[in-house]
Design a protein around this motif. Structure first.
Motif, short mmCIF file in Angstrom:
data_model
loop_
_atom_site.label_atom_id
_atom_site.label_comp_id
_atom_site.label_asym_id
_atom_site.label_seq_id
_atom_site.Cartn_x
_atom_site.Cartn_y
_atom_site.Cartn_z
N VAL A 24 0.84 -1.21 0.00
CA VAL A 24 0.00 0.00 0.00
C VAL A 24 0.87 1.26 0.00
O VAL A 24 0.66 2.19 -0.79
CB VAL A 24 -0.95 -0.01 1.22
CG1 VAL A 24 -1.65 1.35 1.35
CG2 VAL A 24 -1.98 -1.12 1.07
N LYS A 25 1.87 1.31 0.89
CA LYS A 25 2.73 2.49 0.96
C LYS A 25 3.52 2.70 -0.32
O LYS A 25 3.73 3.84 -0.76
CB LYS A 25 3.68 2.36 2.16
CG LYS A 25 3.00 2.48 3.51
CD LYS A 25 4.02 2.44 4.63
CE LYS A 25 3.34 2.60 5.99
NZ LYS A 25 4.33 2.55 7.11
N ILE A 26 3.96 1.60 -0.93
CA ILE A 26 4.76 1.71 -2.15
C ILE A 26 3.93 2.34 -3.27
O ILE A 26 4.38 3.26 -3.95
CB ILE A 26 5.27 0.32 -2.58
CG1 ILE A 26 6.19 -0.27 -1.51
CG2 ILE A 26 6.00 0.40 -3.92
CD1 ILE A 26 6.61 -1.70 -1.77
N LEU A 27 2.71 1.83 -3.47
CA LEU A 27 1.88 2.35 -4.54
C LEU A 27 1.33 3.74 -4.23
O LEU A 27 1.20 4.58 -5.12
CB LEU A 27 0.74 1.38 -4.84
CG LEU A 27 1.14 0.03 -5.42
CD1 LEU A 27 -0.09 -0.79 -5.77
CD2 LEU A 27 2.03 0.19 -6.65
N ALA A 28 1.00 3.98 -2.96
CA ALA A 28 0.51 5.30 -2.58
C ALA A 28 1.57 6.36 -2.85
O ALA A 28 1.25 7.49 -3.26
CB ALA A 28 0.10 5.31 -1.12
N ALA A 29 2.83 6.02 -2.64
CA ALA A 29 3.92 6.95 -2.91
C ALA A 29 4.04 7.28 -4.39
O ALA A 29 4.60 8.32 -4.77
CB ALA A 29 5.24 6.37 -2.40
N GLU A 30 3.49 6.40 -5.24
CA GLU A 30 3.48 6.64 -6.68
C GLU A 30 2.22 7.37 -7.14
O GLU A 30 1.99 7.55 -8.34
CB GLU A 30 3.59 5.30 -7.43
CG GLU A 30 4.86 4.52 -7.13
CD GLU A 30 6.11 5.20 -7.68
OE1 GLU A 30 5.98 5.95 -8.68
OE2 GLU A 30 7.19 4.98 -7.12
N GLY A 31 1.39 7.76 -6.18
CA GLY A 31 0.18 8.50 -6.51
C GLY A 31 -1.02 7.65 -6.85
O GLY A 31 -2.03 8.16 -7.34
N VAL A 32 -0.95 6.34 -6.56
CA VAL A 32 -2.07 5.44 -6.85
C VAL A 32 -3.09 5.54 -5.72
O VAL A 32 -2.74 5.43 -4.54
CB VAL A 32 -1.57 3.98 -7.00
CG1 VAL A 32 -2.75 3.05 -7.28
CG2 VAL A 32 -0.53 3.89 -8.10
N THR A 33 -4.35 5.75 -6.07
CA THR A 33 -5.41 5.86 -5.07
C THR A 33 -5.79 4.47 -4.56
O THR A 33 -6.11 3.58 -5.33
CB THR A 33 -6.66 6.53 -5.67
OG1 THR A 33 -6.29 7.83 -6.14
CG2 THR A 33 -7.77 6.66 -4.63
N ILE A 34 -5.77 4.33 -3.24
CA ILE A 34 -6.03 3.03 -2.61
C ILE A 34 -7.05 3.21 -1.49
O ILE A 34 -6.87 4.04 -0.59
CB ILE A 34 -4.74 2.42 -2.04
CG1 ILE A 34 -3.73 2.21 -3.16
CG2 ILE A 34 -5.02 1.11 -1.31
CD1 ILE A 34 -2.33 1.93 -2.69
N SER A 35 -8.12 2.44 -1.56
CA SER A 35 -9.10 2.44 -0.48
C SER A 35 -8.50 1.70 0.71
O SER A 35 -7.86 0.66 0.54
CB SER A 35 -10.38 1.73 -0.94
OG SER A 35 -11.32 1.65 0.11
N PRO A 36 -8.65 2.22 1.93
CA PRO A 36 -8.02 1.57 3.09
C PRO A 36 -8.38 0.09 3.20
O PRO A 36 -9.54 -0.30 2.97
CB PRO A 36 -8.59 2.36 4.28
CG PRO A 36 -8.94 3.71 3.70
CD PRO A 36 -9.40 3.43 2.30
#
Length: 412
Positions: A181-193
């Motif tokens: 989750v942190k890796i993709l969120a850092a790339e600007g990918v929207t992730i539902s918790p």
């Protein structure tokens, strides 16, 4: 990446979605390496098989697709392209024929995951699929190469395309930690918790009830919450309640608790009996029988069911023996259980939340990360137990594999 073979694809995650993507890719001529943090492939798949490996369900496709709720339109094309019948034929081709159980659920005749997984891994090996185990994905470097942590130190891997199939965050000891989750969120990918799905709930049982009935099943009951109701079984745990019927209501219960902090679940202990029938049974003379023995004989209640009635009466400040017959009959088929919280995600059967579908194109490629595809429980969907979880994992894995092949055809 000019030194990388033009059709080299990295699949990260050796669960059902990742392995199915690898198979589709290999069939399409790609050179595939599957990376996984665990020492062996399919750890959670094997755990699912402990209960008989419910692969899919035999109900008609429209009803089947409806089980995915709000995610139905987002998953429909993938599941239609690899539906339950195709999954059964695939299993049979691996030497593992299936059968339909009395509930409509589909199982391999071996009733275990290990024979199917072994046959699958042999097939992938024969297709040239390579495995790199004990490789924990850590993101990308400045050149877009994959980073892995291994027992021998960091490793950098180049690939022309990547399929991410890292699962959710339930049963992290089997590999699904949610660290992605942190890796993709850092790339600007929207992730539902990420949230627990098909999970248990906490209840403030009394010490007496907890110590006596921990691990006891409530069989043949009906659970209800608001307009939602389900028949099945539940299990009393030391900290609360879980089981198939609870899992079927877990999504609405979870959201209610998230909103208000509490939820009251009602249990019908004799759902096949009308209140008038229970009143008639309870109107028989009790004589010198103890209350528990009388309820056992008159209403055919198990010891844990009687204990649950006593627990509910105590919470309300009443004595079970002092209740009028009509109120006792009503309580038997509407025992309130106050849920105080949601069991930890690490104990959940599956995970809700994940990569939002609007972050993906029609081929399951992450729009912000060209050449990076995602499948399985990483995506923002949830479904009840009964074969729906595995079916969607297999189907989205196949869809992502096909998407990669189309993308490679366009780019290389």
């Amino acid at each position: 990446m000019s030194s990388i073979p033009k059709n080299h694809v990295a699949v990260i995650g050796a669960g059902p979605a990742g392995l199915m993507a690898a198979e589709v890719l290999a069939q399409g001529g790609a050179r595939v390496t599957v990376y996984d943090a665990m020492p062996s492939a399919g750890r959670k798949f094997l755990m699912a098989g402990r209960g008989g490996l419910n692969l899919t369900h035999s109900e008609k496709l429209p009803a089947f697709l409806a089980r995915y709720g709000e995610a139905q339109p987002l998953l429909a094309d993938a599941i239609k392209a690899f539906p339950p019948d195709a999954l059964r034929k695939w299993s049979e081709a691996l030497g593992q024929p299936t059968f339909v159980g009395s509930s409509g659920r589909v199982f391999p005749e071996a009733l275990k995951a290990s024979p199917l997984l072994r046959a699958w891994l042999r097939k992938l090996d024969s297709m040239g699929v390579k495995f790199a185990l004990r490789h924990r994905w850590a993101g990308w470097d400045e050149q877009g190469r994959l980073l892995f942590e291994t027992p021998d130190g960091p490793r950098v891997v180049g690939a022309h395309a990547t399929v991410l199939a890292l699962g959710g965050a339930s049963w992290p000891r089997l590999g699904a930690t949610g660290a992605w989750v942190k890796i993709l969120a850092a790339e600007g990918v929207t992730i539902s918790p990420l949230r627990p799905a098909n999970c248990g709930f906490t209840v403030a049982w009394s010490d007496v009830f907890r110590n006596r009935f921990e691990g006891h099943p409530l069989k043949g009951v009906a659970l209800s919450f608001g307009e939602h109701s389900v028949r099945g079984e539940a299990m009393v745990t030391r900290t609360g309640i879980e089981g198939g019927a609870v899992y079927a209501l877990s999504a609405v219960l979870r959201e209610a608790i998230a909103g208000s902090g509490l939820a009251t679940l009602h249990v019908a202990l004799r759902p096949d009996l009308e209140i008038s029938d229970l009143v008639a049974r309870l109107s028989a003379p009790r004589g010198k029988q103890s209350l528990s023995n009388w309820l056992r004989k008159a209403a055919h209640l198990s010891p844990v069911a009687i204990g649950l009635l006593q627990e509910a009466a105590a919470v309300s400040g009443a004595s079970l023996s002092s209740l009028p017959t009509e109120k006792l009959a009503g309580l038997i088929n509407a025992v309130p259980i106050r849920l105080t919280g949601i069991a930890a995600i690490a104990r959940a059967i599956s995970t809700a939340g994940g990569i939002a579908f609007d972050q993906l194109d029609a081929d399951f490629m992450i729009r912000r990360l060209p050449g990076v595809f995602a499948a399985g429980e990483m995506l923002d969907w949830e479904a009840p137990t009964g074969g729906y979880l595995l079916q969607a994992s297999f189907a989205t894995g196949a869809a992502a594999g096909k998407g990669v092949l189309r993308w490679l055809d366009r780019k290389i």
